[in-house]
Design an enzyme around this catalytic site. Structure first.
Site, short mmCIF file in Angstrom:
data_model
loop_
_atom_site.label_atom_id
_atom_site.label_comp_id
_atom_site.label_asym_id
_atom_site.label_seq_id
_atom_site.Cartn_x
_atom_site.Cartn_y
_atom_site.Cartn_z
N GLY A 1 -61.28 -14.46 3.25
CA GLY A 1 -61.31 -13.04 2.88
C GLY A 1 -62.68 -12.70 2.33
N GLN B 1 -59.68 -3.78 -3.62
CA GLN B 1 -60.17 -4.79 -4.58
C GLN B 1 -61.25 -5.69 -4.01
OE1 GLN B 1 -56.37 -6.64 -6.62
NE2 GLN B 1 -55.88 -5.59 -4.74
N ARG B 2 -61.36 -5.73 -2.69
CA ARG B 2 -62.32 -6.64 -2.07
C ARG B 2 -63.55 -5.93 -1.53
NH1 ARG B 2 -58.78 -10.45 1.62
NH2 ARG B 2 -59.97 -9.46 3.28
N ASP C 1 -59.91 -14.14 -6.05
CA ASP C 1 -58.74 -14.70 -6.75
C ASP C 1 -59.09 -15.62 -7.91
OD1 ASP C 1 -57.13 -13.39 -4.93
OD2 ASP C 1 -56.96 -15.10 -3.59
N ARG D 1 -43.85 9.20 -16.22
CA ARG D 1 -43.40 8.21 -15.24
C ARG D 1 -43.85 6.82 -15.65
NH1 ARG D 1 -46.10 11.44 -10.28
NH2 ARG D 1 -44.26 12.58 -9.57
#
Ligand code: F6P
Length: 345
Positions: free
Chosen positions: A14, A277-278, A131, A166
């Protein structure tokens, strides 16, 4: 005149912010200080497997420090799953006159590098992954950027959740290791953070949501994609495996939201941050870390110190055996998770 030393560079797995910082540092130092030549292999291990290359020089590695992604492209190609794959790689490395390889990647890419090293391929690894789950390095580059992206999202979700009374579930990446969830949940003042390492009780989660809501604060739940309910299994999108045997995750956020809503009566929505996120530009921390890793990787090759991975220990960049980083994953320890738990509910 003697031929110049030729170094191959590849980025696999990734993608992650900071890859271009590493490529830039490897190439610029390699050319300026050691007079090396470079061959960029495209798309991870697919490059040396199929002979897909691009030139890497002083000019095309300028101006890429702040760019996300990788100018080399990436893939999850696993040469050990392809018949004759390893032989083909060895053949192509000889064909392109490669003296040593810099492999920039996570557990899968560096796992391949570890096995190739044992088979005599000259390789040095650079630890990449949002990660942060590679062993024997305090941090991998890319992690800081993804945590900052997640925290910015969480901050924004707090205000809209508050206005609408919420609860909001934010699903973040993290298949087997909950580092992104742990850090973004702590920095983003989550009502509860769920990580793959610690199975969760949905009843407990619902009671924490209720208690935060009763304090007049809209609850935000940060859930790693690999979080697992007690007495349940990982929630998967489908059962198709990639070349490294991973299933596609995503869906646990939706599941948590619907179970929490059922139990509390509080409207609960889900946001899946996914590849946001990447993508995009690396933080200053990741630019510096990627740069320092790249500088050390090319120096390791110059020192003929092969089969190593560059690593961050405290503030020092050191070299460790590749196998020590890829043998097992670095996961979140219970005592670290306990620090976050203090703030649940
Ligand atoms: O390897 C990093 C990672 O971002 C994981 O957190 C995530 O599970 C996976 O990649 C997703 O990969 P892909 O984009 O190939 O589906």
């Amino acid at each position: 005149m003697a031929n110049k030393t030729r170094i191959g560079v590849l980025t696999g797995g990734g993608d992650c912010p900071g890859l271009n910082a590493v490529i830039r540092a490897v190439v610029q130092k390699g050319i300026k200080q050691y007079d090396y030549e470079f061959v960029g292999f495209r798309d991870g291990w697919k490059g040396p497997l199929e002979g897909l290359t691009m030139e890497l020089n002083l000019k095309n590695t300028q101006g890429i420090l702040s760019q996300g992604g990788t100018i080399l492209g990436s893939s999850r190609t696993n040469p050990f799953k392809i018949e004759g794959g390893v032989e083909k790689i060895k053949e192509n490395l000889t064909k392109f006159g490669i003296d040593a390889l810099v492999a920039i990647g996570g557990e899968d890419t560096l796992g391949v590098a570890t096995k190739l090293d044992a088979l005599g391929v000259k390789v040095v690894g650079v630890p990449k992954t949002i990660d942060n789950d590679l062993n024997n390095t305090d941090y991998t580059f890319g992690f800081d950027t993804s945590v900052n992206i997640a925290v910015e999202a969480i901050d924004r979700l707090h205000t809209t959740a508050q206005s609408h009374h919420r609860a909001l579930v934010v699903e973040v990446m993290g298949r087997h290791a909950g580092w992104i969830a742990l850090h973004s949940g702590m920095a983003g003042d989550a009502t509860v953070t769920l990580i793959p390492e610690v199975k969760f009780s949905i009843e407990k989660v619902a009671s924490w949501v209720k208690s935060r809501f009763d304090q007049g604060i809209a609850p935000i739940l940060v859930v790693a994609e690999g979080a697992i309910p007690a007495n349940g299994d990982m929630v998967t999108k489908d059962q198709t495996l990639d070349a490294f045997g991973h299933v596609k995750l995503s869906g646990v956020g939706e599941w948590v939201a619907s179970e929490v809503e059922k139990r509390t009566g509080i409207e609960t929505r889900t946001v899946v941050l996914g590849h946001i996120q990447r993508g995009g530009s690396p933080t200053a921390f990741d630019r510096v870390l990627g740069t320092r890793f790249g500088l050390e990787a090319i120096t390791a090759i110059h020192d003929n110190d092969l089969g190593k991975m560059v690593a961050l220990h405290g503030t020092k960049i050191e070299r460790v055996p590749l196998i020590s980083a890829t043998g097992e994953l670095k996961v979140v320890k219970p005592e670290l998770y306990a620090e976050a738990e203090v703030f649940f509910g």
